[in-house]
Every structure is written in C-alpha cells, then in structure tokens.
Design a protein around this motif. Sequence first.
Motif, PDB file in Angstrom:
ATOM      1  N   GLU A  42       0.828  -1.206   0.000  1.00 33.95           N
ATOM      2  CA  GLU A  42       0.000   0.000   0.000  1.00 33.95           C
ATOM      3  C   GLU A  42       0.867   1.263   0.000  1.00 33.95           C
ATOM      4  OE1 GLU A  42      -2.559  -0.362   3.393  1.00 33.95           O
ATOM      5  OE2 GLU A  42      -3.578  -2.121   2.582  1.00 33.95           O
ATOM      6  N   ALA A  43       1.943   1.262   0.791  1.00 32.72           N
ATOM      7  CA  ALA A  43       2.840   2.421   0.850  1.00 32.72           C
ATOM      8  C   ALA A  43       3.538   2.626  -0.497  1.00 32.72           C
ATOM      9  CB  ALA A  43       3.855   2.245   1.976  1.00 32.72           C
ATOM     10  N   ARG A  44       3.991   1.537  -1.106  1.00 29.56           N
ATOM     11  CA  ARG A  44       4.634   1.642  -2.424  1.00 29.56           C
ATOM     12  C   ARG A  44       3.649   2.193  -3.465  1.00 29.56           C
ATOM     13  NH1 ARG A  44       9.536  -0.757  -3.269  1.00 29.56           N
ATOM     14  NH2 ARG A  44      10.349  -2.035  -1.566  1.00 29.56           N
ATOM     15  N   GLN A  45       2.410   1.723  -3.404  1.00 24.73           N
ATOM     16  CA  GLN A  45       1.392   2.196  -4.351  1.00 24.73           C
ATOM     17  C   GLN A  45       1.094   3.676  -4.135  1.00 24.73           C
ATOM     18  OE1 GLN A  45       0.064   0.522  -7.060  1.00 24.73           O
ATOM     19  NE2 GLN A  45      -0.609   2.611  -7.505  1.00 24.73           N
ATOM     20  N   ALA A  46       1.065   4.106  -2.880  1.00 29.13           N
ATOM     21  CA  ALA A  46       0.823   5.526  -2.585  1.00 29.13           C
ATOM     22  C   ALA A  46       1.917   6.397  -3.190  1.00 29.13           C
ATOM     23  CB  ALA A  46       0.724   5.748  -1.079  1.00 29.13           C
ATOM     24  N   LEU A  47       3.163   5.935  -3.139  1.00 29.78           N
ATOM     25  CA  LEU A  47       4.249   6.687  -3.779  1.00 29.78           C
ATOM     26  C   LEU A  47       4.076   6.691  -5.296  1.00 29.78           C
ATOM     27  CD1 LEU A  47       7.606   5.865  -1.943  1.00 29.78           C
ATOM     28  CD2 LEU A  47       6.281   7.965  -1.908  1.00 29.78           C
ATOM     29  N   GLY A  51       3.698   9.661  -8.395  1.00 32.31           N
ATOM     30  CA  GLY A  51       4.707   9.733  -9.438  1.00 32.31           C
ATOM     31  C   GLY A  51       6.121   9.486  -8.937  1.00 32.31           C
ATOM     32  N   ALA A  52       6.260   8.892  -7.762  1.00 34.36           N
ATOM     33  CA  ALA A  52       7.583   8.631  -7.188  1.00 34.36           C
ATOM     34  C   ALA A  52       7.828   7.126  -7.139  1.00 34.36           C
ATOM     35  CB  ALA A  52       7.676   9.215  -5.784  1.00 34.36           C
ATOM     36  N   GLU A  53       9.102   6.777  -7.175  1.00 29.34           N
ATOM     37  CA  GLU A  53       9.496   5.374  -7.091  1.00 29.34           C
ATOM     38  C   GLU A  53      10.027   5.101  -5.690  1.00 29.34           C
ATOM     39  OE1 GLU A  53      12.777   2.319  -8.985  1.00 29.34           O
ATOM     40  OE2 GLU A  53      12.497   4.288  -9.890  1.00 29.34           O
ATOM     41  N   ALA A  54       9.551   4.031  -5.071  1.00 23.10           N
ATOM     42  CA  ALA A  54       9.994   3.680  -3.722  1.00 23.10           C
ATOM     43  C   ALA A  54      11.421   3.146  -3.753  1.00 23.10           C
ATOM     44  CB  ALA A  54       9.064   2.639  -3.105  1.00 23.10           C
ATOM     45  N   GLY A  55      12.211   3.633  -2.854  1.00 23.60           N
ATOM     46  CA  GLY A  55      13.566   3.126  -2.647  1.00 23.60           C
ATOM     47  C   GLY A  55      13.556   2.262  -1.408  1.00 23.60           C
ATOM     48  N   GLN A  56      13.846   2.892  -0.301  1.00 23.29           N
ATOM     49  CA  GLN A  56      13.885   2.191   0.980  1.00 23.29           C
ATOM     50  C   GLN A  56      12.479   2.078   1.565  1.00 23.29           C
ATOM     51  OE1 GLN A  56      16.042   4.339   3.972  1.00 23.29           O
ATOM     52  NE2 GLN A  56      16.106   2.626   5.361  1.00 23.29           N
ATOM     53  N   ILE A 103       3.811  -8.633  26.120  1.00 24.18           N
ATOM     54  CA  ILE A 103       4.060  -7.558  25.157  1.00 24.18           C
ATOM     55  C   ILE A 103       3.188  -7.838  23.944  1.00 24.18           C
ATOM     56  CG2 ILE A 103       5.771  -6.462  23.670  1.00 24.18           C
ATOM     57  CD1 ILE A 103       7.913  -7.383  25.700  1.00 24.18           C
ATOM     58  N   LEU A 104       2.462  -6.828  23.510  1.00 24.22           N
ATOM     59  CA  LEU A 104       1.592  -6.968  22.346  1.00 24.22           C
ATOM     60  C   LEU A 104       2.189  -6.262  21.135  1.00 24.22           C
ATOM     61  CD1 LEU A 104      -1.952  -6.188  23.844  1.00 24.22           C
ATOM     62  CD2 LEU A 104      -0.965  -8.425  23.339  1.00 24.22           C
ATOM     63  N   ILE A 105       1.936  -6.859  19.971  1.00 20.39           N
ATOM     64  CA  ILE A 105       2.186  -6.158  18.709  1.00 20.39           C
ATOM     65  C   ILE A 105       0.891  -5.406  18.444  1.00 20.39           C
ATOM     66  CG2 ILE A 105       2.787  -6.343  16.271  1.00 20.39           C
ATOM     67  CD1 ILE A 105       3.924  -9.161  16.922  1.00 20.39           C
ATOM     68  N   ALA A 106       0.884  -4.141  18.814  1.00 19.11           N
ATOM     69  CA  ALA A 106      -0.336  -3.342  18.676  1.00 19.11           C
ATOM     70  C   ALA A 106      -0.639  -3.046  17.213  1.00 19.11           C
ATOM     71  CB  ALA A 106      -0.198  -2.041  19.461  1.00 19.11           C
ATOM     72  N   ALA A 107       0.418  -2.767  16.446  1.00 20.95           N
ATOM     73  CA  ALA A 107       0.240  -2.401  15.045  1.00 20.95           C
ATOM     74  C   ALA A 107       1.543  -2.631  14.299  1.00 20.95           C
ATOM     75  CB  ALA A 107      -0.182  -0.940  14.929  1.00 20.95           C
ATOM     76  N   VAL A 108       1.450  -2.578  13.000  1.00 19.38           N
ATOM     77  CA  VAL A 108       2.628  -2.616  12.127  1.00 19.38           C
ATOM     78  C   VAL A 108       2.561  -1.395  11.243  1.00 19.38           C
ATOM     79  CG1 VAL A 108       2.758  -5.141  12.148  1.00 19.38           C
ATOM     80  CG2 VAL A 108       1.506  -3.991  10.304  1.00 19.38           C
ATOM     81  N   GLU A 109       3.726  -0.939  10.794  1.00 21.04           N
ATOM     82  CA  GLU A 109       3.732   0.163   9.841  1.00 21.04           C
ATOM     83  C   GLU A 109       4.848  -0.015   8.840  1.00 21.04           C
ATOM     84  OE1 GLU A 109       3.812   3.563  12.505  1.00 21.04           O
ATOM     85  OE2 GLU A 109       5.982   3.666  12.386  1.00 21.04           O
ATOM     86  N   ALA A 110       4.556   0.442   7.648  1.00 20.75           N
ATOM     87  CA  ALA A 110       5.541   0.426   6.570  1.00 20.75           C
ATOM     88  C   ALA A 110       5.615   1.837   6.018  1.00 20.75           C
ATOM     89  CB  ALA A 110       5.134  -0.555   5.475  1.00 20.75           C
ATOM     90  N   GLU A 111       6.843   2.359   5.918  1.00 17.72           N
ATOM     91  CA  GLU A 111       7.057   3.687   5.358  1.00 17.72           C
ATOM     92  C   GLU A 111       7.958   3.554   4.141  1.00 17.72           C
ATOM     93  OE1 GLU A 111       8.335   8.173   6.667  1.00 17.72           O
ATOM     94  OE2 GLU A 111       9.228   6.506   7.748  1.00 17.72           O
ATOM     95  N   ALA A 112       7.409   3.878   2.992  1.00 20.69           N
ATOM     96  CA  ALA A 112       8.160   3.844   1.744  1.00 20.69           C
ATOM     97  C   ALA A 112       8.688   5.246   1.478  1.00 20.69           C
ATOM     98  CB  ALA A 112       7.279   3.383   0.589  1.00 20.69           C
TER      99      ALA A 112
END
Length: 151
Positions: A42-47, A51-56, A103-112
């Motif tokens: 989803e993050a890659r698609q948003a970029l 009009g931007a290409e995801a790197g890291q 300890i809970l994994i409350a959420a995950v996040e991906a930042e492109a």
Amino acid sequence: MLSAWGIGEAEVAALRQAGLERPLGPEGLAAASTLLDQTEAEARQALADQGAEAGQVRRTLRLRYDGADAELPVETTDLAAAKAAFEQAHHRLFGFVEPDRTILIAAVEAEAVSIPPLQGRDRRREATSGWGSHAQDPASRPGPRPPHPGR
C-alpha cells in the motif's frame, strides 16, 4: 532556481499502518509479517500514485505492554531482538520494564521513501555544471577580474 532543484531532490514518503493486537511471539510475528507485506504494498502504491518510485521501505512493529497505552516503535527483527529492543526503549523512556507482562504487537507500519530524481554525485555535478569551472579558474569567475600582471 536552486529552490526548485531542492524541491525536486526532496524525499517523498508514504506511511501506512495497520492494527494487529497480537502477543509478541512466533505466531504474532508471522501475522505481523503478513500484514507488513500488505502495508508495504500500500505504501509503495501511494508513492507510485504521486509519481515517485519507492527506494527504501522501513518496516516497524509498534509494541506495548498489554493494558498499557504507550506504543513504542521497534524495527522488525527476530523475536528475541524485538523484545530486547522494546524493553530497552521502555526502560529508557519510563525507567522500568515488566519482564512478566505480555508484550503486544499493537500495530505494524511500513514507510516507503522515494528515490531522489538526481541520485549520486555524478548526476548532481551534471546539474550544476558551469559552476565547477569557475571555482578552479579565478579569471573565469563572474564579476571583477583579478588585476593583470602587466598593467
């Protein structure tokens, strides 16, 4: 002119997050990995939509103690490393850890993060060609010239 160049060089980022609420353990990490694959896409698609290409792409777990509100970001790693990173961050921020508390994994996040259009020194040098020659030959600099030795 330079500000337009800077804007063109600016990173574009897209952050996507999804709730999980699973205990930190082998099953929780497996579920987090699957969900991270989706949020990364989803993050890659948003970029791409911008009009931007995801790197890291940074993939992060948001961990918290069961019953607590404060989520702390931890890089996705193996179980032992994730737990140790959470406890270290919790101790640094709050001054204590609770080793027997779930300890809970409350959420995950991906930042492109986008790849800058002019990546690498050679391409930056090309963008500013014409400037470099002035720095090496004082006579070719704009403005007053140095006095001629024969005058």
